[in-house]
Scaffold this motif. Structure first.
Motif, short mmCIF file in Angstrom:
data_model
loop_
_atom_site.label_atom_id
_atom_site.label_comp_id
_atom_site.label_asym_id
_atom_site.label_seq_id
_atom_site.Cartn_x
_atom_site.Cartn_y
_atom_site.Cartn_z
N VAL A 104 -1.47 -8.77 4.36
CA VAL A 104 -1.79 -8.76 5.79
C VAL A 104 -2.04 -10.17 6.29
N LYS A 105 -1.93 -10.33 7.60
CA LYS A 105 -2.22 -11.60 8.28
C LYS A 105 -3.72 -11.84 8.26
N LYS B 252 2.47 -4.40 -13.98
CA LYS B 252 1.45 -3.41 -13.66
C LYS B 252 2.09 -2.29 -12.84
N ALA B 253 1.54 -1.11 -12.97
CA ALA B 253 1.96 -0.02 -12.09
C ALA B 253 1.26 -0.25 -10.76
N ALA B 254 2.02 -0.70 -9.77
CA ALA B 254 1.41 -1.09 -8.50
C ALA B 254 2.33 -0.81 -7.33
N SER B 255 1.72 -0.60 -6.18
CA SER B 255 2.46 -0.52 -4.93
C SER B 255 1.90 -1.58 -4.00
N VAL B 256 2.77 -2.18 -3.19
CA VAL B 256 2.36 -3.22 -2.26
C VAL B 256 2.83 -2.82 -0.86
N LYS B 257 1.89 -2.70 0.06
CA LYS B 257 2.20 -2.41 1.46
C LYS B 257 2.19 -3.74 2.20
N PHE C 237 2.57 -1.38 9.93
CA PHE C 237 3.21 -1.26 8.62
C PHE C 237 4.66 -1.72 8.69
N GLN C 238 5.07 -2.58 7.77
CA GLN C 238 6.43 -3.08 7.73
C GLN C 238 7.23 -2.40 6.62
N GLU C 239 6.75 -2.51 5.35
CA GLU C 239 7.49 -1.91 4.25
C GLU C 239 6.58 -1.70 3.05
N LEU C 240 7.08 -0.92 2.10
CA LEU C 240 6.36 -0.64 0.87
C LEU C 240 7.23 -1.08 -0.29
#
Length: 62
Positions: free
Chosen positions: A7-8, A44-49, A57-60
């Motif tokens: 995020v900004k 790592k098992a990770a998600s980035v928003k 929200f832009q992308e995942l």
């Protein structure tokens, strides 16, 4: 799975773990932060928003 968000911030862009207010990494640009973040979460098992400047929200990414 760990969840992160990009995020900004007041000084540029920040990578935050979900629920945290302290950034794990910061950069002047969003692209710069994505380059810094990739090695931090690699393997790592990770998600980035990823969010836009206005907070929407832009992308995942995984």
């Amino acid at each position: 799975m760990n969840s992160y968000r990009i995020v900004k911030t007041k000084i540029g862009w920040g990578l935050f773990r979900a629920g945290s207010v302290k950034p794990l990494a910061e950069a002047d640009t969003k692209d710069g932060l994505v380059k810094i973040a990739a090695p931090l979460i690699a393997g790592k098992a990770a998600s980035v928003k990823i969010h836009n400047e206005n907070g929407t929200f832009q992308e995942l990414r995984f």
